[in-house]
Design a protein around this motif. Structure first.
Motif, PDB file in Angstrom:
ATOM      1  N   UNK A  36     -55.469 -32.855   1.132  1.00 55.35           N
ATOM      2  CA  UNK A  36     -56.083 -31.571   0.802  1.00 55.35           C
ATOM      3  C   UNK A  36     -55.667 -30.619   1.923  1.00 55.35           C
ATOM      4  N   UNK A  37     -54.732 -29.730   1.598  1.00 58.09           N
ATOM      5  CA  UNK A  37     -54.037 -28.906   2.598  1.00 58.09           C
ATOM      6  C   UNK A  37     -54.868 -27.646   2.894  1.00 58.09           C
TER       7      UNK A  37
ATOM      8  N   UNK B 178     -65.929 -30.599   9.839  1.00 59.18           N
ATOM      9  CA  UNK B 178     -65.038 -31.129   8.819  1.00 59.18           C
ATOM     10  C   UNK B 178     -65.194 -32.645   8.799  1.00 59.18           C
ATOM     11  N   UNK B 179     -65.585 -33.188   7.657  1.00 57.95           N
ATOM     12  CA  UNK B 179     -65.740 -34.624   7.481  1.00 57.95           C
ATOM     13  C   UNK B 179     -64.895 -35.058   6.296  1.00 57.95           C
ATOM     14  N   UNK B 180     -64.563 -36.342   6.245  1.00 55.71           N
ATOM     15  CA  UNK B 180     -63.766 -36.818   5.118  1.00 55.71           C
ATOM     16  C   UNK B 180     -64.214 -38.213   4.716  1.00 55.71           C
ATOM     17  N   UNK B 181     -63.858 -38.585   3.504  1.00 55.08           N
ATOM     18  CA  UNK B 181     -64.103 -39.931   2.978  1.00 55.08           C
ATOM     19  C   UNK B 181     -62.888 -40.350   2.158  1.00 55.08           C
TER      20      UNK B 181
ATOM     21  N   UNK C 181     -57.461 -33.334   5.262  1.00 54.63           N
ATOM     22  CA  UNK C 181     -57.782 -34.745   5.012  1.00 54.63           C
ATOM     23  C   UNK C 181     -56.607 -35.344   4.262  1.00 54.63           C
ATOM     24  N   UNK C 182     -56.080 -36.481   4.749  1.00 54.09           N
ATOM     25  CA  UNK C 182     -54.815 -36.972   4.191  1.00 54.09           C
ATOM     26  C   UNK C 182     -54.747 -38.499   4.152  1.00 54.09           C
ATOM     27  N   UNK C 183     -53.917 -39.016   3.241  1.00 51.71           N
ATOM     28  CA  UNK C 183     -53.481 -40.408   3.222  1.00 51.71           C
ATOM     29  C   UNK C 183     -51.963 -40.372   3.228  1.00 51.71           C
TER      30      UNK C 183
ATOM     31  N   UNK D 224     -55.547 -37.316   9.463  1.00 59.07           N
ATOM     32  CA  UNK D 224     -55.825 -35.883   9.565  1.00 59.07           C
ATOM     33  C   UNK D 224     -54.544 -35.158   9.965  1.00 59.07           C
ATOM     34  N   UNK D 225     -54.239 -34.074   9.275  1.00 62.82           N
ATOM     35  CA  UNK D 225     -53.114 -33.207   9.633  1.00 62.82           C
ATOM     36  C   UNK D 225     -53.676 -31.907  10.178  1.00 62.82           C
TER      37      UNK D 225
END
Length: 275
Positions: A143-144, A210-213, A247-249, A218-219
């Protein structure tokens, strides 16, 4: 292709989200009366061109890590609006299924859904991918997110101090942890693997958590003045008003067996005023 008009969802007196079905692209998020996303005044809304700013959806490949278009085809595809379907909470949602165009670049049957779910002081952005094929497949995604800041010169990203990173601005060089927040003094283009901590973005005026799941990496990106000058869809000095925290894979792709799904999400949470 005629682009469908953006959709808007009001969640308060002066709070709202706006998104385009083209790319399932979040264009605006007003929270507590203030715009929290950055959208370039020169952003292109033409077929085949990614929108500069907001939240582009990167799928099924990050950057050049695949045989398709850079950062994948999701951000330059028309998605089907699903807003209000199957959810009791306010949201905008969009769906993309494989078609003749996607299979030219990625020969798999899939379904992707992007949901924007705002609440009092936060926005959850969730990407879900399902494997509708007869064989397993792998993909990378991100998600850029372009976050609006007052001035990049006074902006810091906290929470990555203990993490090494790959510096894409220096041919992917591996850099050890700096024990300092991320500052922006020229081009910054970094992939931080295995990030788990809550990140905080401060710009001298506001703080955003900023949090992610589901996303392991992270970029952090800003083009800096020199690179920004060569971007036709970014006006003079506009690079000073955003930082991308994604947030990235990337480094370990998601692998999905037939009939299974995966969800990754990013949470943007408005914090206190710093002055």
């Amino acid at each position: 292709m005629t682009l469908a008009p953006p959709l808007q969802l009001n969640v308060g007196d002066d709070d709202r989200i706006e998104a385009s079905p083209f790319g399932a692209h979040a264009l605006s998020w007003r929270c507590q009366g203030r715009e929290r996303l950055y959208l370039s005044p020169r952003a292109s809304f033409g077929e085949g061109k990614a929108i500069r700013g907001g939240v582009p959806v990167v799928f099924p490949q990050f950057g050049e890590r695949g045989g398709g278009p850079r950062h994948g085809f999701a951000r330059i595809s028309a998605w089907e609006p699903l807003d209000g379907l199957g959810s009791s909470a306010p949201r905008l949602a969009f769906r993309l299924r494989d078609n003749e165009h996607t299979r030219l670049h990625w020969p798999h049957r899939f379904e992707a859904e992007l949901a924007l779910e705002p609440s009092d002081n936060r926005l959850r952005i969730a990407l879900t991918v399902r494997n509708l094929d007869d064989a397993a497949f792998e993909f990378t995604a991100a998600l850029h997110t372009y976050l609006r800041v007052a001035d990049i010169a006074g902006t810091l990203v906290h929470g990555l101090e203990d993490r090494p990173y790959f510096d894409s601005a220096r041919d992917g060089k591996h850099v050890e942890a700096t024990d300092a927040p991320v500052r922006f003094e020229g081009e910054v283009d970094r992939i931080y693997p295995g990030t788990r901590r809550v990140l905080r973005v401060t710009d001298g005026e506001q703080m955003l958590r900023v949090e992610s799941e589901g996303f392991a990496d992270t970029v952090v990106w800003n083009p800096g003045a020199e690179l920004a000058a060569g971007l036709a869809d970014l006006g003079p000095g506009e690079h000073r008003h955003f930082v991308c925290v994604e947030a990235a894979r990337i480094l370990e792709p998601v692998r999905l067996e037939p009939g299974t799904g995966w969800t990754g999400a990013q949470h943007l949470i408005v914090g206190e005023t710093l002055r």
